[in-house]
Design a protein around this motif. Structure first.
Motif, PDB file in Angstrom:
ATOM      1  N   THR A  18       0.722  -1.265   0.164  1.00 31.81           N
ATOM      2  CA  THR A  18      -0.006  -0.108   0.018  1.00 31.81           C
ATOM      3  C   THR A  18       0.781   1.162   0.046  1.00 31.81           C
ATOM      4  OG1 THR A  18      -1.715  -0.935   1.381  1.00 31.81           O
ATOM      5  CG2 THR A  18      -2.001   1.156   1.452  1.00 31.81           C
ATOM      6  N   HIS A  19       2.214   1.235   0.728  1.00 26.58           N
ATOM      7  CA  HIS A  19       2.850   2.328   0.885  1.00 26.58           C
ATOM      8  C   HIS A  19       4.216   2.307   0.383  1.00 26.58           C
ATOM      9  CE1 HIS A  19      -0.284   4.236   4.054  1.00 26.58           C
ATOM     10  NE2 HIS A  19      -0.560   2.993   4.131  1.00 26.58           N
ATOM     11  N   GLY A  20       4.658   1.240  -0.146  1.00 22.46           N
ATOM     12  CA  GLY A  20       5.585   1.082  -0.762  1.00 22.46           C
ATOM     13  C   GLY A  20       6.787   0.675   0.222  1.00 22.46           C
ATOM     14  N   GLN A  21       7.954  -0.067  -0.271  1.00 27.40           N
ATOM     15  CA  GLN A  21       8.770  -0.612   0.483  1.00 27.40           C
ATOM     16  C   GLN A  21       9.229   0.444   1.959  1.00 27.40           C
ATOM     17  OE1 GLN A  21      10.061  -3.778   0.726  1.00 27.40           O
ATOM     18  NE2 GLN A  21       8.697  -4.142  -1.214  1.00 27.40           N
ATOM     19  N   THR A  22       9.505   1.540   1.485  1.00 33.90           N
ATOM     20  CA  THR A  22       9.779   2.381   2.519  1.00 33.90           C
ATOM     21  C   THR A  22       8.718   3.126   3.475  1.00 33.90           C
ATOM     22  OG1 THR A  22      10.433   4.415   1.250  1.00 33.90           O
ATOM     23  CG2 THR A  22      12.212   2.811   1.637  1.00 33.90           C
ATOM     24  N   GLY A  23       7.655   2.968   2.969  1.00 34.96           N
ATOM     25  CA  GLY A  23       6.292   3.669   3.510  1.00 34.96           C
ATOM     26  C   GLY A  23       6.144   5.151   2.976  1.00 34.96           C
ATOM     27  N   THR A  24       7.013   5.417   2.105  1.00 33.80           N
ATOM     28  CA  THR A  24       6.968   6.775   1.492  1.00 33.80           C
ATOM     29  C   THR A  24       6.557   6.802  -0.105  1.00 33.80           C
ATOM     30  OG1 THR A  24       9.345   6.865   1.027  1.00 33.80           O
ATOM     31  CG2 THR A  24       8.414   7.840   3.184  1.00 33.80           C
ATOM     32  N   GLY A  25       6.077   5.781  -0.581  1.00 35.47           N
ATOM     33  CA  GLY A  25       5.586   5.720  -2.004  1.00 35.47           C
ATOM     34  C   GLY A  25       6.691   6.243  -2.834  1.00 35.47           C
ATOM     35  N   TYR A  26       6.771   7.213  -3.722  1.00 36.28           N
ATOM     36  CA  TYR A  26       7.999   7.342  -4.690  1.00 36.28           C
ATOM     37  C   TYR A  26       8.412   8.711  -4.022  1.00 36.28           C
ATOM     38  CZ  TYR A  26       5.526   4.518  -8.302  1.00 36.28           C
ATOM     39  OH  TYR A  26       4.931   3.571  -8.825  1.00 36.28           O
ATOM     40  N   ALA A  27       8.186   9.252  -2.821  1.00 37.18           N
ATOM     41  CA  ALA A  27       8.821  10.275  -2.209  1.00 37.18           C
ATOM     42  C   ALA A  27      10.479  10.115  -1.931  1.00 37.18           C
ATOM     43  CB  ALA A  27       7.890  10.712  -0.964  1.00 37.18           C
ATOM     44  N   THR A  28      11.039  11.187  -1.845  1.00 38.15           N
ATOM     45  CA  THR A  28      12.512  11.037  -1.438  1.00 38.15           C
ATOM     46  C   THR A  28      12.689  11.845  -0.607  1.00 38.15           C
ATOM     47  OG1 THR A  28      13.263  10.446  -3.767  1.00 38.15           O
ATOM     48  CG2 THR A  28      15.085  11.308  -2.317  1.00 38.15           C
ATOM     49  N   LEU A  29      13.048  11.674   0.851  1.00 37.51           N
ATOM     50  CA  LEU A  29      13.046  12.441   1.801  1.00 37.51           C
ATOM     51  C   LEU A  29      14.591  12.560   2.202  1.00 37.51           C
ATOM     52  CD1 LEU A  29      10.316  10.863   4.240  1.00 37.51           C
ATOM     53  CD2 LEU A  29      10.176  12.818   2.794  1.00 37.51           C
ATOM     54  N   PRO A  30      14.871  13.812   2.867  1.00 39.74           N
ATOM     55  CA  PRO A  30      16.269  14.016   3.373  1.00 39.74           C
ATOM     56  C   PRO A  30      16.658  13.148   4.374  1.00 39.74           C
ATOM     57  CG  PRO A  30      14.751  15.801   4.206  1.00 39.74           C
ATOM     58  CD  PRO A  30      14.130  14.810   3.266  1.00 39.74           C
ATOM     59  N   THR A  31      18.038  13.060   4.673  1.00 43.26           N
ATOM     60  CA  THR A  31      18.456  12.347   5.646  1.00 43.26           C
ATOM     61  C   THR A  31      18.248  13.234   6.933  1.00 43.26           C
ATOM     62  OG1 THR A  31      20.170  11.291   4.199  1.00 43.26           O
ATOM     63  CG2 THR A  31      20.560  11.396   6.674  1.00 43.26           C
ATOM     64  N   PRO A  32      17.818  12.639   7.969  1.00 46.52           N
ATOM     65  CA  PRO A  32      17.561  13.814   9.295  1.00 46.52           C
ATOM     66  C   PRO A  32      18.769  14.160   9.725  1.00 46.52           C
ATOM     67  CG  PRO A  32      16.293  11.830   9.306  1.00 46.52           C
ATOM     68  CD  PRO A  32      17.174  11.486   8.101  1.00 46.52           C
ATOM     69  N   THR A  33      18.968  15.428  10.285  1.00 47.04           N
ATOM     70  CA  THR A  33      20.093  15.983  10.833  1.00 47.04           C
ATOM     71  C   THR A  33      20.117  15.758  12.565  1.00 47.04           C
ATOM     72  OG1 THR A  33      19.038  18.060  10.935  1.00 47.04           O
ATOM     73  CG2 THR A  33      20.564  17.449   8.873  1.00 47.04           C
ATOM     74  N   VAL A  34      18.818  15.340  12.889  1.00 45.60           N
ATOM     75  CA  VAL A  34      18.602  15.212  14.400  1.00 45.60           C
ATOM     76  C   VAL A  34      18.011  13.753  14.622  1.00 45.60           C
ATOM     77  CG1 VAL A  34      16.848  15.973  16.222  1.00 45.60           C
ATOM     78  CG2 VAL A  34      17.702  17.535  14.655  1.00 45.60           C
ATOM     79  N   ALA A  35      18.639  13.177  15.997  1.00 47.67           N
ATOM     80  CA  ALA A  35      18.307  11.643  16.181  1.00 47.67           C
ATOM     81  C   ALA A  35      16.778  11.659  16.664  1.00 47.67           C
ATOM     82  CB  ALA A  35      19.399  11.416  16.925  1.00 47.67           C
ATOM     83  N   ALA A  36      16.334  10.779  16.844  1.00 46.39           N
ATOM     84  CA  ALA A  36      15.131  10.364  17.405  1.00 46.39           C
ATOM     85  C   ALA A  36      15.369  10.589  19.051  1.00 46.39           C
ATOM     86  CB  ALA A  36      14.636   8.904  17.179  1.00 46.39           C
ATOM     87  N   SER A  37      14.603  10.735  19.712  1.00 46.32           N
ATOM     88  CA  SER A  37      14.533  10.852  21.142  1.00 46.32           C
ATOM     89  C   SER A  37      14.964   9.588  21.995  1.00 46.32           C
ATOM     90  CB  SER A  37      13.148  11.208  21.669  1.00 46.32           C
ATOM     91  OG  SER A  37      13.293  11.258  23.213  1.00 46.32           O
ATOM     92  N   SER A  38      15.626   9.682  22.890  1.00 44.92           N
ATOM     93  CA  SER A  38      16.179   8.407  23.537  1.00 44.92           C
ATOM     94  C   SER A  38      14.989   7.961  24.755  1.00 44.92           C
ATOM     95  CB  SER A  38      17.259   8.877  24.450  1.00 44.92           C
ATOM     96  OG  SER A  38      16.945   9.847  25.563  1.00 44.92           O
ATOM     97  N   THR A  39      13.792   8.714  24.585  1.00 39.60           N
ATOM     98  CA  THR A  39      12.735   8.460  25.418  1.00 39.60           C
ATOM     99  C   THR A  39      11.786   7.529  24.582  1.00 39.60           C
ATOM    100  OG1 THR A  39      12.913  10.492  26.588  1.00 39.60           O
ATOM    101  CG2 THR A  39      10.803   9.369  26.836  1.00 39.60           C
TER     102      THR A  39
END
Length: 359
Positions: free
Chosen positions: A94-115
Motif C-alpha cells: 500500500t505504501h511502498g517498501q519504505t512507506g513513502t511511496g515515490y517520495a524522497t526524503l532528506p537524511t535527518p540531521t536530528v536523532a530520535a529521542s532516547s525516550t
C-alpha cells in the motif's frame, strides 16, 4: 489558546499528509510524536517521521521510537531478535517498501529521542494534565504500553481520537478487519478497556473517538485536488514538501487503482487529526456530531481469538451486552467540506511561510 497534542503515527502516506497538515496549525503545541510500527517496521517509521519533519524544517519536534513488536509478540525477554521480526506483515504493498511511496526524503540531521514512545505518552500527559489531545493514527501499541506505566492515563488526557476499525463492514486487511487494529488487536482492546474502566470511575470523562474505515474511506484525495493545492501554494520552503507529498500520493493513487478503487487515494489519517483539533477548538458539539462528521455511541470491543475474524472491531448496537458505551464512533463524514479545508490549509502552509507577505 494553545492546544497541546501528542501524535502517534506510522508513516505511511496518509500519515505524512496528517503530519504536514499538523505543521500548518498555528495554535498547536506538538508535545511529541510517537513512531509506531505498522505500515512499515518501527525503525523505518522513525526514519520517515524524522525525514518529513526535516523536509518541513521542523526537526525541533521530538520523535519517540515505539516498540518494534505488537503486544502479542512481547515476551519476558526485552531484547528483540531478527527471529521475532521475521514474519511480521507490513503494508508495503500500500505504501511502498519504505512507506513513502515515490517520495524522497532528506537524511535527518536530528536523532530520535532516547525516550520511548510509551514513556513519552506518559510524560506528555503528566506535564499537561487535562489539556493533552491524544491522536492515534497507527496501531495502538505505544498507548497500550503507556497504560502499563500509568494506568490513570485516561484521566490525564483531555480526549483520545483513534483511526481504526471496521464496524459491520468489509475490511481493508482481512475480510472484516482494518489495518491499524489488525496489526495489534490486543493493544486496541487494552486501550478500550482502560477507557471503559476510567469512565466507571469518572462518568463525565470524554468518550474516546474512533474513526473506522467505513467512514474515512469517504475522504478521497484526487489528482485534481492535488493539482489545485500545488498550483496555488506559495512559499519557497513549503514547495518541496508538497512536491514530495505529490510523489508519495502518486504511489497511493496507483495502489488504489490497482486495488479496483479508481485513481484516487483514501486519506484516513488527516481527517482524524483535523477532527480532533477542530473539536478541541470548539468542544461544545451537538450530540451525535463532531466536526465534519456524524457519530453514534456504543460499547466496543475487539475480537482476539476468532480464526476468521481476529482483529475485528465489534460494536453492540443493540445493547445485548448490557454495557454502557465506551466509544463515540464516527459513522459518516461530510467529505467535500473537509477536503476543501484540507486543501486550503496545505496550500497556505505553515504560518511562518506567510509572514513576509503579511508584514
Amino acid at each position: 489558546m494553545t492546544l497541546r497534542l501528542f501524535l502517534d503515527c506510522d508513516p505511511g502516506i496518509d500519515d505524512a499528509i496528517a503530519l504536514t497538515y499538523l505543521l500548518c496549525q498555528d495554535d498547536v503545541d506538538v508535545v511529541g510524536i510517537a513512531a509506531s510500527g505498522g505500515n512499515v517496521a518501527t525503525a523505518q517509521v522513525v526514519a520517515n517521521t524524522l525525514g518529513w519533519l526535516e523536509l518541513a524544517g521542523r526537526s525541533d519536534i521530538p520523535v519517540h521510537p515505539g516498540h518494534p513488536l505488537p503486544l502479542a509478540r512481547h515476551g519476558d525477554d526485552p531484547r528483540v531478535t531478527a527471529t521475532d521480526m521475521a514474519d511480521i506483515e507490513y503494508a508495503d504493498l500500500t505504501h511502498g517498501q519504505t512507506g513513502t511511496g515515490y517520495a524522497t526524503l532528506p537524511t535527518p540531521t536530528v536523532a530520535a529521542s532516547s525516550t520511548s514512545a510509551a514513556q513519552a505518552w506518559v510524560d506528555a500527559a503528566r506535564a499537561h494534565p487535562g489539556e493533552l489531545i491524544g491522536v492515534v493514527i497507527g496501531p495502538s501499541t505505544n498507548l497500550a504500553l503507556a497504560l502499563d506505566i500509568e494506568p490513570r492515563l485516561p484521566h490525564l488526557l483531555r480526549r483520545l481520537f483513534i483511526m481504526g476499525g471496521a464496524f459491520n463492514y468489509r475490511g481493508n486487511t482481512h475480510p472484516t478487519t482494518e489495518w491499524n487494529v489488525t496489526f495489534d488487536p490486543e493493544s486496541t482492546a487494552q486501550v478500550l478497556t482502560a477507557w471503559d474502566r476510567a469512565r466507571h470511575e469518572q462518568p463525565d470523562l470524554e468518550l474516546p473517538v474512533i474513526a473506522p474505515i467505513e467512514a474515512t474511506e469517504a475522504v478521497a484525495m484526487t489528482p485534481e485536488r492535488l493539482s489545485v493545492i500545488r498550483d496555488s501554494a506559495t512559499g519557497e520552503a513549503w514547495t518541496p514538501v508538497l512536491d514530495q507529498l505529490a510523489e508519495a500520493l502518486r504511489f497511493y493513487f496507483e495502489f488504489h487503482d490497482w486495488d479496483g478503487l479508481g485513481y484516487l487515494a483514501h486519506i484516513h489519517d488527516p481527517f482524524v487529526l483535523a477532527c480532533a483539533l477542530a473539536w478541541a477548538r470548539n468542544p461544545d458539539q451537538p450530540a451525535g456530531e463532531l466536526p465534519w462528521a456524524q457519530t453514534a455511541t456504543a460499547p466496543v470491543d475487539v475480537e482476539l481469538t476468532g480464526t476468521l475474524t481476529r482483529g475485528e472491531t465489534v460494536a453492540d448496537w443493540l445493547g445485548r451486552w448490557g454495557k454502557e458505551p465506551n466509544a463515540e464512533i464516527i459513522r459518516t463524514i461530510d467529505a467535500d467540506p473537509f477536503l476543501d479545508h484540507l486543501g486550503a490549509t496545505l496550500t497556505k502552509g505553515p504560518h511562518h511561510e506567510q509572514r513576509p507577505e503579511n508584514t
